[in-house]
Design a protein around this motif. Structure first.
Motif, short mmCIF file in Angstrom:
data_model
loop_
_atom_site.label_atom_id
_atom_site.label_comp_id
_atom_site.label_asym_id
_atom_site.label_seq_id
_atom_site.Cartn_x
_atom_site.Cartn_y
_atom_site.Cartn_z
N MET A 1 0.92 -1.05 -0.09
CA MET A 1 0.01 0.02 0.03
C MET A 1 0.82 1.19 0.09
SD MET A 1 -2.76 1.27 2.80
CE MET A 1 -3.31 -0.38 2.76
N SER A 2 0.50 2.21 -0.95
CA SER A 2 1.40 3.44 -0.89
C SER A 2 1.06 4.24 0.35
CB SER A 2 0.88 4.12 -2.24
OG SER A 2 -0.37 4.74 -2.01
N ASP A 3 2.28 5.15 0.40
CA ASP A 3 2.04 6.17 1.58
C ASP A 3 0.60 6.93 1.39
OD1 ASP A 3 4.00 4.90 2.96
OD2 ASP A 3 5.76 6.72 2.25
N ARG A 4 0.81 7.38 -0.04
CA ARG A 4 -0.43 8.29 -0.20
C ARG A 4 -2.05 7.53 0.14
NH1 ARG A 4 2.47 10.70 -5.01
NH2 ARG A 4 3.22 12.43 -3.94
N ARG A 5 -2.10 6.52 -0.15
CA ARG A 5 -3.35 5.62 0.09
C ARG A 5 -3.52 5.73 1.54
NH1 ARG A 5 -5.30 1.81 -3.62
NH2 ARG A 5 -6.72 0.45 -2.56
N ARG A 6 -2.34 5.36 2.30
CA ARG A 6 -2.48 5.33 3.82
C ARG A 6 -2.89 6.79 4.13
NH1 ARG A 6 3.21 3.62 5.46
NH2 ARG A 6 2.68 4.21 7.73
N SER A 7 -2.26 7.89 3.64
CA SER A 7 -2.93 9.10 4.18
C SER A 7 -4.16 9.51 3.88
CB SER A 7 -2.06 10.45 3.37
OG SER A 7 -0.62 10.10 3.62
N LEU A 8 -4.57 9.09 2.41
CA LEU A 8 -5.79 9.07 2.33
C LEU A 8 -6.84 8.61 3.20
CD1 LEU A 8 -7.99 10.21 -0.13
CD2 LEU A 8 -7.77 7.95 -0.79
N LEU A 9 -6.57 7.18 3.55
CA LEU A 9 -7.40 6.53 4.58
C LEU A 9 -7.37 7.06 5.93
CD1 LEU A 9 -6.41 3.00 3.22
CD2 LEU A 9 -8.82 3.84 3.32
N ARG A 10 -6.40 7.76 6.25
CA ARG A 10 -6.36 8.43 7.60
C ARG A 10 -7.15 9.50 7.62
NH1 ARG A 10 -1.84 7.76 11.31
NH2 ARG A 10 -2.41 8.77 13.03
N THR A 11 -6.86 10.22 6.46
CA THR A 11 -7.88 11.88 6.42
C THR A 11 -9.35 11.46 6.59
OG1 THR A 11 -5.92 12.73 5.05
CG2 THR A 11 -8.12 13.91 5.14
N LEU A 12 -9.69 10.58 5.61
CA LEU A 12 -11.01 10.02 5.69
C LEU A 12 -11.51 9.59 6.86
CD1 LEU A 12 -11.17 8.33 2.06
CD2 LEU A 12 -12.24 10.59 2.63
N ALA A 13 -10.71 8.82 7.51
CA ALA A 13 -11.23 8.33 8.86
C ALA A 13 -11.37 9.39 9.73
CB ALA A 13 -10.29 7.04 9.18
N ASP A 14 -10.31 10.64 9.63
CA ASP A 14 -10.39 11.31 10.77
C ASP A 14 -11.41 12.31 10.72
OD1 ASP A 14 -8.32 10.15 11.98
OD2 ASP A 14 -6.91 11.36 11.39
N ALA A 15 -11.93 12.55 9.27
CA ALA A 15 -12.82 13.73 9.10
C ALA A 15 -14.38 13.36 9.88
CB ALA A 15 -13.14 13.61 7.59
N GLU A 16 -14.90 14.43 10.22
CA GLU A 16 -16.16 14.48 10.82
C GLU A 16 -17.41 14.46 9.91
OE1 GLU A 16 -16.42 16.32 14.53
OE2 GLU A 16 -14.93 14.98 14.97
N GLY A 17 -17.23 15.13 8.73
CA GLY A 17 -17.98 15.23 7.64
C GLY A 17 -17.41 15.06 6.22
N PRO A 18 -17.96 15.53 5.35
CA PRO A 18 -17.37 15.17 3.84
C PRO A 18 -15.96 16.07 3.74
CG PRO A 18 -19.58 16.34 3.93
CD PRO A 18 -19.20 16.15 5.27
N VAL A 19 -15.12 15.47 3.06
CA VAL A 19 -13.79 16.06 2.60
C VAL A 19 -13.78 16.29 1.14
CG1 VAL A 19 -11.31 15.85 3.09
CG2 VAL A 19 -12.78 14.42 4.21
N SER A 20 -13.56 17.56 0.72
CA SER A 20 -13.72 17.90 -0.45
C SER A 20 -12.49 17.27 -1.40
CB SER A 20 -13.47 19.17 -0.72
OG SER A 20 -12.32 19.87 -0.46
N GLY A 21 -12.71 16.99 -2.67
CA GLY A 21 -11.60 16.66 -3.49
C GLY A 21 -10.34 17.61 -3.46
N PRO A 22 -10.43 18.79 -3.32
CA PRO A 22 -9.33 19.66 -3.60
C PRO A 22 -8.56 19.63 -2.30
CG PRO A 22 -11.03 20.99 -4.45
CD PRO A 22 -11.61 19.46 -4.12
N THR A 23 -9.12 19.46 -1.02
CA THR A 23 -8.51 19.44 0.25
C THR A 23 -7.64 18.20 0.05
OG1 THR A 23 -10.67 20.43 1.08
CG2 THR A 23 -9.15 19.23 2.62
N LEU A 24 -8.31 17.08 -0.32
CA LEU A 24 -7.62 15.62 -0.31
C LEU A 24 -6.41 15.87 -1.27
CD1 LEU A 24 -10.42 12.90 -0.47
CD2 LEU A 24 -8.76 13.34 1.38
N ALA A 25 -6.34 16.53 -2.26
CA ALA A 25 -5.32 16.61 -3.24
C ALA A 25 -4.41 17.42 -2.62
CB ALA A 25 -5.86 17.45 -4.56
#
Ligand code: BT5
Length: 320
Positions: A1-25
């Motif tokens: 698993m790439s580090d980016r995929r891990r970060s993405l999963l981490r951000t999505l898991a920590d988010a309380e609501g929707p996370v926008s595409g630009p924020t994730l990018a």
């Protein structure tokens, strides 16, 4: 698993609501198209991810798998998941030879799971089979403390899952009372004279496994929780969630300082105060187990005085 995929999963898991595409990018330092590709890959892996004008929200996570374990995992390991492997420790050894570190190898089931001294470890689907590959800056003689730390982490996790787990020296986790085996730990390492090169802590835990698929002397969270009358307050089968179990045991292990682990080990141990027979490479030692010493030696009070036992198979005799 790439580090980016891990970060993405981490951000999505920590988010309380929707996370926008630009924020994730921005967070990941990739293009929005790359974010979209990752999200598609997660959907293919079984995640239900809703996308709206406000962004992405994870609705459901698959029961198990690499992304599912990485989602919300609060410990810095890359997850290397396989539905089936001969042995997660063997896979971790391959990764060690490729110079990897901080990897959590997990298998849905094992076809050649190993215990100590090449004894077989029964590994049907439903159990948690995990090996952590780490490179601690310690001398090889300290390796046993990692086994003890893992036993503490696993015991803690079983307790959270609603099972009264205890530790039997050196590497077994049992259920209190019947002393049936819930989990075992196999630590392997390679080192030079003064420094561990790599260390693999392999844990096999009987989580969501029915009695019929376990050895006679074994038990699982599923068996133990099902046997208890259910009170309305505890959701059924919750403790037998493999994903949660795997995450929690790795988080607990990571949070432990090996130099501070002995007091908790003593608290969880069922071996101390018991009459034991330890089969060691140097012969049988019999007496009352009175203490544990860093980095993991058992002190046995024999008729000829105290003996410090570094390794061996331990049998509990009658209560001391
Ligand atoms: C252990 O060995 O308890 C260490 C087991 C470690 C297994 C993990 S799974 C992930 C990683 N990958 C591997 O290939 N191994 C590690 P030991 O103390 O030698 O105990 C082995 C004995 O436990 C066997 O001889 C059986 O009596 C018993 N046993 C086998 N499978 C069991 C199970 N699923 N549950 C409880 N007891 C079991």
């Amino acid at each position: 698993m790439s580090d980016r995929r891990r970060s993405l999963l981490r951000t999505l898991a920590d988010a309380e609501g929707p996370v926008s595409g630009p924020t994730l990018a921005d967070d990941l330092g990739v293009s929005r198209a790359a974010v979209w590709k990752h999200v598609e890959a997660l959907r293919e892996a079984g995640f239900d991810i809703e996308s709206s004008a406000d962004g992405y929200v994870v609705r459901t996570v698959p029961d198990y798998g690499g992304d599912a374990i990485a989602f919300g995992l609060d410990a810095p390991y890359a997850v290397d998941y396989h539905d089936r492997l001969p042995s997660t420790n063997d896979r971790a050894r391959e990764l060690a030879a490729e110079r990897a570190t901080d990897v959590l190898v997990v298998a849905g089931e094992q076809t050649g799971g190993r215990g100590r001294l090449d004894r077989p470890w029964s590994s049907p689907a439903g159990g948690v089979y995990a090996s952590l590959l780490v490179r601690p800056d310690r001398p090889p003689a300290h390796a046993p403390i990692c086994t003890l730390a893992a036993a503490v982490a696993v015991t803690q996790t079983f307790r959270e899952a609603g099972v009264d787990a205890v530790i039997k020296w050196p590497n077994d986790v049992l259920v209190a009372g019947s002393e049936r085996k819930l989990a075992g730990i196999l630590t392997e390492m390679e080192g030079e004279a003064d420094r561990i090169s790599w260390l693999i802590v392999g844990i096999g835990a009987n989580v969501d496994v029915p009695a019929a698929e376990l050895p006679e002397t074994a038990t699982s969270v599923r068996v133990e929780v099902d046997e208890e009358p259910r009170s309305g307050s505890r959701p059924a089968a919750d403790g037998a969630d493999r994903r949660r179990f795997c995450q929690r045991m790795v988080e607990e292990f990571h949070a432990l300082d090996p130099d501070d682990v002995l007091p908790t080990w003593r608290e969880y141990a069922v071996t101390l105060g018991r009459e034991v027979r330890v089969d060691t490479p140097g012969g049988v030692v019999e007496g009352e187990a009175v203490d544990i010493e860093f980095p993991g030696a058992l002190v046995v009070r024999t008729d000829d005085g105290d003996r410090t036992v570094h390794a061996g198979d331990c049998e509990h005799l009658r209560p001391a």
